[in-house]
Write an enzyme that holds these catalytic residues in place. Structure first.
Site, PDB file in Angstrom:
ATOM      1  CG  HIS A 108      45.248  43.396  52.448  1.00  0.00           C
ATOM      2  ND1 HIS A 108      45.361  42.136  52.964  1.00  0.00           N
ATOM      3  CD2 HIS A 108      45.192  43.235  51.100  1.00  0.00           C
ATOM      4  CE1 HIS A 108      45.381  41.242  51.979  1.00  0.00           C
ATOM      5  NE2 HIS A 108      45.277  41.896  50.835  1.00  0.00           N
ATOM      6  CD  GLN A 158      44.745  45.822  47.756  1.00  0.00           C
ATOM      7  OE1 GLN A 158      44.532  45.876  48.970  1.00  0.00           O
ATOM      8  NE2 GLN A 158      44.868  44.679  47.113  1.00  0.00           N
TER       9      GLN A 158
END
Length: 223
Positions: free
Chosen positions: A123, A57
């Site tokens: 995250h 991510q």
């Protein structure tokens, strides 16, 4: 009807409008792109930023325009910063935007580093919002792994937090935890999971944020 504003972008993650109606868009792979008011994408990517860790991510994430952009031309980007031994963290850099041609960013400085760094590709959080007083809010994730999740309520680190800094990276003297022993003074709020959307309410000035929750547990919170 659905209207396509711009295409050919790869994994666009953040965007910010310039005063002239053009738009800056981050591509997670590590590029910043200029989109003209008619939707055409400038062919040359805007470089000059630090290296990003674009695994998972991670990558080049949000982009924001300084409240005094008309006079200082500063823009800010958040990104996943590669560190030693495969670790990484969220970071923020600032530079002066020059429309060109070609468009470019000059005098780039890294003004903020999240800590501690962890070995995770998940995250990063990483939205940027300016409060009415001109200070900058930075949202974070807790990095998903157990080591990070355990730190969301701890005050000696910046995992699972919203941070507040001045535009030069210094810490505002009126931050809520300034002067307290064992506490990171950048902290504005604690106990978050992974804030991937955030906006300032135009009337109240409050921070509204969306946390990417687990097992369908997404949340809308007022900080």
């Amino acid at each position: 009807d659905i209207v396509t504003v711009a295409d050919t972008l790869r994994n666009p993650w953040g965007m910010a409008f310039l005063p002239n109606g053009k738009m800056l868009v981050t591509e997670r792979i590590g590029y910043l792109r200029l989109v003209n008011a008619d939707g055409t994408v400038a062919p040359q990517a805007i470089g000059g930023f630090p290296a990003v860790d674009n695994r998972g991510q991670g990558g080049l994430l949000d982009v924001a325009i300084d409240p005094n952009f008309a006079t200082n031309q500063f823009i800010y980007v958040s990104y996943s910063e590669p560190r030693e031994n495969g670790t990484n963290n969220t970071a923020v850099a600032r530079g002066k935007f020059v429309e060109g041609p070609p468009a470019r960013v000059e005098n780039v400085q890294v003004i903020y580093h999240q800590g501690p760094s962890l070995n995770s590709t998940l995250h990063f959080g990483s939205r940027l919002n300016f409060l009415k007083d001109g200070t900058l809010l930075i949202t974070h994730g807790e990095r998903s792994i157990t080591e990070g999740r355990m730190q969301a309520q701890r005050m000696d680190g910046l995992l699972g937090k919203v941070a507040r800094i001045n535009t030069d990276g210094s810490i505002p003297k009126d931050n809520p935890f300034v002067g307290k022993a064992g506490v990171r003074e950048e902290i504005f709020s604690i106990g978050h999971r992974n804030i991937q959307s955030a906006a300032i309410h135009p009337t109240t000035g409050e921070l509204w944020e969306v946390e990417h929750g687990t097992r369908g547990g997404d949340e809308l919170n007022v900080v």
